[in-house]
Design an enzyme around this catalytic site. Sequence first.
Site, mmCIF file in Angstrom:
data_model
loop_
_atom_site.group_PDB
_atom_site.id
_atom_site.type_symbol
_atom_site.label_atom_id
_atom_site.label_comp_id
_atom_site.label_asym_id
_atom_site.label_seq_id
_atom_site.Cartn_x
_atom_site.Cartn_y
_atom_site.Cartn_z
ATOM 1 N N VAL A 54 23.607 -18.896 15.074
ATOM 2 C CA VAL A 54 24.901 -18.638 14.349
ATOM 3 C C VAL A 54 24.984 -19.259 13.075
ATOM 4 O O VAL A 54 26.076 -19.329 12.690
ATOM 5 C CB VAL A 54 26.055 -18.983 15.512
ATOM 6 C CG1 VAL A 54 26.071 -18.105 16.822
ATOM 7 C CG2 VAL A 54 25.944 -20.328 15.880
ATOM 8 N N HIS A 83 -3.011 5.787 -4.202
ATOM 9 C CA HIS A 83 -3.003 6.723 -3.328
ATOM 10 C C HIS A 83 -4.393 6.146 -2.470
ATOM 11 O O HIS A 83 -5.286 6.364 -2.942
ATOM 12 C CB HIS A 83 -2.938 8.047 -3.634
ATOM 13 C CG HIS A 83 -3.116 9.041 -2.584
ATOM 14 N ND1 HIS A 83 -1.846 9.317 -1.543
ATOM 15 C CD2 HIS A 83 -4.092 9.767 -1.937
ATOM 16 C CE1 HIS A 83 -2.444 10.133 -0.606
ATOM 17 N NE2 HIS A 83 -3.741 10.546 -0.878
#
Length: 465
Positions: free
Chosen positions: A269, A444
């Site tokens: 938290v 690519h």
Amino acid sequence: MAETSFDMVVVGAGPGGYVAAIRAAQLGLKVAIVEREHMGGICLNWGCIPTKAMLRSSEVFHLMHRAKEFGLKADGVGYDLDAVVARSRAIAKQLNSGVSHLMKKNKVTVVMGEASLPAKGTVAVKTDKGTETLRAPHVVLATGARARELPGLEADGDLVWTYKHALTPKRMPKKLLVIGSGAIGIEFASFYNTLGTETTVVEVMDRILPVEDAEISGFAKKQFEKQGMTIREKAMVKSLERGKGTVTAQIEQGGKTTAETFDTVISAVGIVGNTEKLGLEALGVRVEKTHVVTDAYCRTGVEGLYAIGDLAGAPWLAHKASHEGVMVAELIAGRNDVHPVTPDSIAGCTYCQPQIASVGMTEAQAKEAGHKIKVGRFPFIGNGKAIALGEPEGMIKTVFDAGTGELLGAHMVGAEVTELIQGYVVGRQLETTEEDLMNTVFPHPTLSEMMHESVLDAYGRALHF
């Protein structure tokens, strides 16, 4: 009582402190660093690094179960929790030793003990041999932060864990409750859920990963739920009732409170700054919400005293601390080309499955700031490399100022996005526009091509989707 003089004393040897010490030493300063526990701090020993080691184990475990998809065979797949933890701790130990080596290499004096500041320019260190006094005109506070504990939800190391307990588990939880869905909570939820633990995440905000772009949070939630996690948003754990081997959580959601039983709870938290016992109040240092208030150059307002990293507030990231350490060291050394660290150009990364990464403004933040925007998106399913990797679930989102083409923010969810995000970070640092990114040639086949396509999509020019 020993007394030694230096040009700069650093208190805390985490990723901010030890980097500040190295950079100052490189610039010719006589430097000492004080550490009360572990060289490398929480990040290296109990945070960034060991969690990633454990998450890597769970990722490999997950892939082994998918072996058939890749034309492979993996029978009797299992795991050894003790061995997973041992690997993680060994990696942390290795890097801890590496930091110690760097201190020696750069001739930084290391003092192990607990520091306080009895006067300006003075650091008193309680060591196992007594008190040592270090004097320097410049003192850098890098004491970091620790896990926040809420009343009634305090960790006991048995049923209720902090991140430290979760990193060195004595048993594998069968039914786990994770309180908080920030990076720490989601990473542990992902690790344990992947290894077969029935996992529930409770988040008080209206969505998990609340600092991320809403669209990315929503995508991630769907993926987590597909993996079997239970996600409860706009919910709060009101109390924990600890029994023998079980803990019952009272969870309030939508005006109704239900009781659910778990065998383990991880509390994630938030954090609080380590400001206690340093003597900051007497020196006149301003502390707000457990964090030291500083200016853009990490100056506290007390002459010669600086605060960096988690101690100085958000974003609570190791790389932010390191760059602040470098900045402060260069400032102290008299460099005239020092630039402050700009939080909105610092990437945030969460190493769950799928990974999440972001930099700059979310779509909502950009609108709130008054920008007219163009937004581009590209899904992993449209990328050849992602399909070849067997990772077609994901998305890259970019936000631009419609008038200037400024890259306001970038947000990603999917495989390896914690590595991809740096492309956009560099772009923001160089004040890149959409035209620069469109004209850049991306290799690519790579996942990075999706970054190009997302930019193209913002301007109606996407090629592969």
